[in-house]
Enzyme design. Structure first.
Site, PDB file in Angstrom:
ATOM      1  N   GLN A   9      42.170   5.429   7.977  1.00 19.59           N
ATOM      2  CA  GLN A   9      43.002   6.577   8.431  1.00 19.59           C
ATOM      3  C   GLN A   9      44.460   5.673   8.329  1.00 19.59           C
ATOM      4  O   GLN A   9      45.295   4.748   8.653  1.00 19.59           O
ATOM      5  CB  GLN A   9      42.278   6.507   9.909  1.00 19.59           C
ATOM      6  CG  GLN A   9      42.811   8.139  10.952  1.00 19.59           C
ATOM      7  CD  GLN A   9      42.269   7.845  11.974  1.00 19.59           C
ATOM      8  OE1 GLN A   9      40.938   7.649  11.728  1.00 19.59           O
ATOM      9  NE2 GLN A   9      42.393   8.986  12.903  1.00 19.59           N
ATOM     10  N   SER A  87      39.221  -1.252   8.465  1.00 21.89           N
ATOM     11  CA  SER A  87      38.351   0.363   9.428  1.00 21.89           C
ATOM     12  C   SER A  87      37.582   0.913   8.767  1.00 21.89           C
ATOM     13  O   SER A  87      36.342   0.986   8.684  1.00 21.89           O
ATOM     14  CB  SER A  87      39.303   0.643   9.889  1.00 21.89           C
ATOM     15  OG  SER A  87      38.937   1.526  10.884  1.00 21.89           O
ATOM     16  N   LEU A  88      37.202   2.063   8.829  1.00 23.10           N
ATOM     17  CA  LEU A  88      36.913   3.847   7.572  1.00 23.10           C
ATOM     18  C   LEU A  88      37.068   3.138   6.841  1.00 23.10           C
ATOM     19  O   LEU A  88      36.015   3.054   6.129  1.00 23.10           O
ATOM     20  CB  LEU A  88      37.584   4.834   8.351  1.00 23.10           C
ATOM     21  CG  LEU A  88      37.736   6.163   7.126  1.00 23.10           C
ATOM     22  CD1 LEU A  88      35.949   6.195   7.359  1.00 23.10           C
ATOM     23  CD2 LEU A  88      38.880   6.253   7.052  1.00 23.10           C
ATOM     24  N   ARG A 112      31.467   9.641  12.893  1.00 23.69           N
ATOM     25  CA  ARG A 112      32.114   8.082  13.655  1.00 23.69           C
ATOM     26  C   ARG A 112      33.535   9.057  14.577  1.00 23.69           C
ATOM     27  O   ARG A 112      33.795   8.790  15.110  1.00 23.69           O
ATOM     28  CB  ARG A 112      32.430   7.352  12.658  1.00 23.69           C
ATOM     29  CG  ARG A 112      33.998   6.867  13.086  1.00 23.69           C
ATOM     30  CD  ARG A 112      33.467   5.296  11.514  1.00 23.69           C
ATOM     31  NE  ARG A 112      34.256   3.845  11.933  1.00 23.69           N
ATOM     32  CZ  ARG A 112      35.576   3.280  11.703  1.00 23.69           C
ATOM     33  NH1 ARG A 112      36.495   4.546  11.324  1.00 23.69           N
ATOM     34  NH2 ARG A 112      36.156   2.693  12.064  1.00 23.69           N
ATOM     35  N   HIS A 194      39.608   0.489  17.618  1.00 22.94           N
ATOM     36  CA  HIS A 194      38.706  -0.593  18.189  1.00 22.94           C
ATOM     37  C   HIS A 194      38.900  -1.849  19.241  1.00 22.94           C
ATOM     38  O   HIS A 194      39.364  -2.466  19.148  1.00 22.94           O
ATOM     39  CB  HIS A 194      39.377  -2.319  17.041  1.00 22.94           C
ATOM     40  CG  HIS A 194      39.089  -1.380  15.545  1.00 22.94           C
ATOM     41  ND1 HIS A 194      37.697  -1.026  14.534  1.00 22.94           N
ATOM     42  CD2 HIS A 194      39.467  -0.397  14.696  1.00 22.94           C
ATOM     43  CE1 HIS A 194      38.136  -0.758  13.574  1.00 22.94           C
ATOM     44  NE2 HIS A 194      39.024   0.184  14.010  1.00 22.94           N
ATOM     45  N   GLN A 243      31.886  -2.633  14.898  1.00 25.56           N
ATOM     46  CA  GLN A 243      33.087  -2.760  14.588  1.00 25.56           C
ATOM     47  C   GLN A 243      33.983  -1.812  15.340  1.00 25.56           C
ATOM     48  O   GLN A 243      35.077  -1.651  15.234  1.00 25.56           O
ATOM     49  CB  GLN A 243      33.558  -2.437  13.237  1.00 25.56           C
ATOM     50  CG  GLN A 243      34.571  -2.218  11.988  1.00 25.56           C
ATOM     51  CD  GLN A 243      34.541  -0.506  11.545  1.00 25.56           C
ATOM     52  OE1 GLN A 243      34.730  -0.137  11.922  1.00 25.56           O
ATOM     53  NE2 GLN A 243      35.175  -0.920  10.331  1.00 25.56           N
TER      54      GLN A 243
END
Length: 293
Positions: A9, A87-88, A112, A194, A243
């Site tokens: 992102q 991440s994503l 998500r 996170h 995660q």
């Protein structure tokens, strides 16, 4: 060995993926299938939306994912020896490596995004980039603050993003500046990604991940939670669930990929943030960014 990496992102831009849609018939088909699955024409926002429209979490995450995986699928010579995503981007890396189908991956990314949006609305929270301090110093300051504040993204040496409550982040920025940080910059994000504040989203996403069909990938996928390579579908699932509330260990991921034989890195998707970070982790690393064929 060829390593492919996928952005997260924040990499989005208006017009992303349009050239693929216009020039590759199979890519156009995939984009249209995504519009159907999502129940709205995400392509209209990707190709011609405003920055604000693109910034909505329910749009951003699927948009970045779609650009990355459709580009990977359109490359004639796409044969990864290892993949990773920030991440994503980990979802893009898993689809590109064959651990998840395009449809399953998109549904999980959409789920998500919605779960994270809800968690953000439950408790106002934020993130900040800390530049120019050792990781240990940042970790110590975070641990000393009686609020939720944690290290969230280990991006490259001297660049760590922290995540937590608004008050906690404000205190941490103040203390880290006093300790000599070159910059302690609050980010314009929807919440504390996170961090433990994403627990409601983790619980919601866990159910969807457990129900999804995962296969053995064609190559190891280096996952964010511990920066190690995985091919076992059950372990991949567990790491993907963890995660959301665990830090992204990108510095360590790049170091491990190089140690395991990565000779070149190709970033697929919008922007070139990861290529820049890889160069900061290892100046000798050969890397390029592709956002179209």
């Amino acid at each position: 060995m060829k390593a492919y990496v996928f952005p997260g992102q924040g990499a989005q831009f208006t017009g992303m993926g349009k050239e693929l849609y216009d020039t590759v018939p199979a890519a156009k088909e995939s984009f249209e299938k995504a519009n159907e699955i999502l129940g709205f024409r995400i392509t209209d926002i990707m190709f011609g939306g405003t920055a604000d429209e693109l910034k909505q979490t329910k749009v951003t995450q699927p948009a970045v994912f779609l650009h990355s995986v459709i580009l990977a699928g359109s490359l004639p010579d796409f044969k990864p020896d290892m993949t990773a995503g920030h991440s994503l981007g980990e979802f893009s890396a898993l689809v590109a490596a064959g651990a998840l189908s395009f449809e399953e991956g998109l549904k999980l990314v959409s789920k998500r995004a919605q779960a994270m949006q809800k968690a953000c609305e439950m408790q106002p929270s934020t993130m900040a980039a800390i530049i120019g301090l050792p990781d240990e110093t940042v970790e110590e300051v975070c641990a000393s603050i009686p609020e939720v504040v944690v290290a969230a993204n280990y991006n490259c040496p001297g660049q760590l993003v922290i995540s937590g409550s608004i008050e906690g982040i404000d205190k941490a920025c103040e203390q880290l500046t006093a300790k000599g940080a070159k910059r302690a910059l609050k980010l314009s994000v929807g919440g504390a990604f996170h961090s433990p504040l994403m627990e409601p989203a983790r619980v919601e996403l866990e159910e969807a991940i457990r129900a999804a069909r995962f296969a053995t990938p064609v190559c190891p996928v280096y996952q964010n939670v511990d920066a190690k390579p995985y091919t076992d579908p059950e372990k991949i699932k567990a790491n993907l669930i963890a995660q959301l509330t665990a830090p992204v260990r990108w510095t360590q991921t790049v170091q491990n990929m190089i140690a395991d034989g990565a000779a070149s890195f190709t970033e697929l998707g919008p922007g070139n943030v990861l290529a820049g970070l890889i160069k900061k982790v290892n100046r000798e690393a050969a890397c390029e960014s592709k956002s179209t064929l």
